[in-house]
Each structure stands twice: as C-alpha cells, then as structure tokens.
Design an enzyme around this catalytic site. Structure first.
Site, short mmCIF file in Angstrom:
data_model
loop_
_atom_site.label_atom_id
_atom_site.label_comp_id
_atom_site.label_asym_id
_atom_site.label_seq_id
_atom_site.Cartn_x
_atom_site.Cartn_y
_atom_site.Cartn_z
CG HIS A 1 -0.54 0.12 2.53
ND1 HIS A 1 -0.45 -0.73 3.40
CD2 HIS A 1 0.02 1.24 3.20
CE1 HIS A 1 0.11 -0.45 4.72
NE2 HIS A 1 0.42 1.04 4.35
CG ASP B 1 -0.04 -4.13 2.74
OD1 ASP B 1 0.37 -3.33 1.79
OD2 ASP B 1 -0.08 -3.60 4.05
CB SER C 1 2.98 1.87 6.19
OG SER C 1 1.60 1.70 6.61
#
Length: 416
Positions: free
Chosen positions: A156, A189, A277
């Site tokens: 992402h 992910d 992230s």
C-alpha cells in the site's frame, strides 16, 4: 465510534475499495492488499476488523473525500497516502540519529536499544511517493533487504501513486535515489523496490516463529514524515488475524483470489503511526521480525498501543518470490465459499474438481470448521489461517458433512 486514523491537519479519506481502476484505493491512496483474514487467535478480534489506509502528513494537495459510515474498531493500514511533510524536524531527527557512532556488536548482542537503533538506522529508509504527474501522494517507510539495492516495504506504500508513479528513497544520510517496483503482493501487503546503489547496509530477517508474547521489540520508521524515529515495546500477541482493505462481501466468496490483504499478524504496543508502514519491527538482536503495516486507532488518530506487523517468515517467502519472478504466490485449496452463510465455519459453495480439497473428499455444501486445529469461524479467519501456510504444506482440514464431523489432510496448491 472508532474510525480511521488521520493526521489532524489532513481531511479524512475513504477506506480504499478493492477493484477500483487504476488505483484500488482511489486517486490519492496506495493499493491495499487482497485476501481474507486467517488464523484464529484468542483476543478481541473474533472476526478480524477490516483495515483501511492511514496516512503520512502532507503539505501538498490532499484529495477531499466523503465520510463513510465506519464499523467500530477499524484497523487502519499505516500507509503513506497523502503528500509528505518534507524537511524540518523529520530530516533533522533522522540525520542526527543516524550520525551517531556505530554500535558495537557486543552492545547489539546484549540487547542495548541505543546500539541496535544506531546500527539499524542506516538501513531504514523513507519512501516518498508522487503521481505520474509529479503530485506528492505521501510517504512511508522501508528497509534495505540486500546490499545490492533491494528494499522491502508495504504494497500500500509502493502502490500509493498509481500507474506511472514516482518513488524516491531517502536514506539516513539524506541522500536520495529513484526506485522502481520489482514486484508487489496485495495479498500479503508487501512490495520489493530496487535502487541503483551498491554496498548498502542491509538488515537481517529473523525467525518470527520463535517469537514469544512479552518479548521486547523496536519499531523504526518515518511516522508523520519524521525520518529515523525509534520506538520500543513488546510483543503483545501473536497470530492476530488482520485484514486490510474495504469490506466486500459480494466479492469475498473465493479463497483463490481477492483484492484484500491478510495477515497472521504480530501485535505490538510499540508506537506505530501513520507513515510507519513498511518499516521494520526488530528484536533485541537487531533482526527484523516483522514489517509494520497497520494500527488500531481511535477517532483522534495516532498510536493507542495497538500496532500490527507482518511476520518475518512471511516477508522472507514473499520477498524471495518477488525478487526471483516479480510475482508472489499464496496457498489455495481449490474452493469458493458462501458469503451469506451465517453459521460457524465456512460453507463450501463451489469446488474445483482438480483441487486439493476435492481430492481429499470435501464437497459442495460441506462446512469447513478448522485448519490445523485452528477454528475457522468465518471466511476471514479461514483465509488468514490458510494464507499463513506455505505452498505445498500438508494441512489438516476439519469439516462437517451434514451432522457428521470429518477430518482430512491435503497439500496446499498455488494461487497468484
């Protein structure tokens, strides 16, 4: 009601919808992974909440978006989806920390947090994302996996800018390099980037299967654009089923493919915020035991001590596949399930006659109740548990035919 974590200075963005083209999460958001949660774990998530993207703060344009009704307690992917907060405090913090003397191997071996941080910081990067037209889309974190320029981050993060996006990697010495995407796995992910650099200091992947609840951990990354940030905590729980992406019951009936991400996650109370992230979660030997990917946040935003990381064993498998082939596979057993079934378990609605499940004796109408002794109370926990396995693993599947409980073994196949 708990909602998506947002930077106070930014307007709320919608949780990305899987399948939207060309950017599954919308024009200013990264692509979130596919899948359904698997691996049933004790604790407050009997059915894992859906994850939406979170964001690094920005001083560039931000896309307005309508609010959508949220389910209480959403898990939020700590993605960098908005324009990055550039310079100032963030750059100073990163360069100052990274500029300290390298720690001795003895200090690292002894679990000295300062020594581990000083050794790890040169390997941790900030990833700045822009659209094909050069509009800033946000920032995330990553780390050097191999000295010849391979970098691991979240899907992402890598996909936030959409097709033709620009990716720049900022190193701890404030130098930058353009990056290209080697491959992405929405299912897990994860993404691998490549920069044209040599002799980069790489971090070593540890063994996440050896983790214990209560073990000390260190999170490193660029929360809110503050590069080189280090926080500490413990492993709060293991095998926590976590799903990123929007709820899509109409499209979630297949165990073979899906546009959501599934994690059998490591839960930690180390502070993880928007922009973390893709950064590493380290043990006290300085090894990567997870990739920070999501947070559970209240309406006010920011860390409340509930962060989630993709286990290192999964990172190792997926990054190896992406580097070798540009694609990643995941385990399947050859069936679809009925999304409208309201009982405990997963009701088989369609089965591939040549798949592992059919060959083992599972039929349409049967209800799968467990995988390797882990209760699969719904499609999400079924998928998280299944996706945590390796391709070719022999698994034991419990299921009900009518009122009769059965158990069979099968070898997982490969999906992509």
């Amino acid at each position: 009601m708990d909602t998506m974590s947002q930077d106070p200075r930014s307007r709320p963005l919608p949780v990305p919808r899987p399948g939207d083209a060309p950017h599954p999460h919308g024009p200013a958001t990264p692509t979130s992974g596919a899948g359904n949660p698997t691996g049933s774990a004790p604790g407050p998530f009997p059915a894992p909440p859906v994850l939406g993207p979170a964001i690094g703060p920005g001083d560039g344009p931000q896309a307005p978006a309508p609010r959508r009704p949220r389910r209480a307690g959403l898990l939020i992917a700590s993605a960098a989806l908005l324009a990055l907060l550039c310079g100032g405090v963030g750059g100073y913090v990163g360069s100052e920390l990274a500029g300290r003397q390298d720690s001795s191997s003895a200090d690292v071996a002894a679990g000295n947090v300062e020594a581990i941080a000083n050794k790890a910081l040169p390997s941790v990067v900030t990833i700045r994302i822009s659209s094909s037209s050069g509009v800033p889309r946000g920032s995330g974190s990553g780390f050097v996996l191999r000295s010849d320029g391979y970098i691991v981050t979240n899907n992402h993060v890598a996909s936030a800018g959409g097709d033709g996006a620009g990716l720049k990697v900022l190193f701890s010495d404030q130098s930058e390099a353009d990056a290209r995407i080697v491959g992405v796995s929405p299912t897990y992910d994860l993404a691998v980037l490549k920069v044209e650099r040599k002799d980069l200091p790489a971090l070593e992947l540890g063994e996440s299967d050896d983790l214990k609840v209560g073990q000390s951990v260190i999170a490193v990354g660029a929360p809110l654009g503050l590069t080189g940030s280090v926080t500490t905590g413990i492993v709060s729980a293991l095998n926590r089923p976590v799903v990123t992406g929007d709820d899509d019951s109409s499209g979630g009936a297949s165990s073979e493919s899906n546009s959501r991400s599934y994690m059998n996650a490591i839960q930690t109370d180390a502070a993880i915020n928007q922009g973390n992230s893709g950064g590493p979660l380290l043990d006290l030997r300085g090894k990567v035991i997870g990739v920070n990917s999501a947070i559970y946040s209240s309406r006010s935003g920011g860390s409340i001590g509930l962060g989630f990381a993709i286990p290192a064993d999964q990172v190792r498998r997926t990054s190896d596949q992406l580097i070798r082939t540009g694609k990643a596979e995941y385990p399947v057993i050859g069936l679809d399930f009925d999304p409208g079934y309201s009982g405990d378990g997963v009701k088989v609605s369609k089965i591939n006659p040549d798949g592992p499940a059919a060959k083992a004796g599972v039929k349409e109408g049967d209800v799968i109740t467990s995988i390797d002794g882990v209760a699969t109370k719904d499609p999400k926990t079924f998928l998280v548990t299944l996706r945590s396995k390796e391709i070719g693993d022999t698994i034991t599947v419990g299921f009900k035919t009518g009122e009769e409980q059965k158990s069979v073994t099968m070898r997982t196949g490969a999906g992509s």
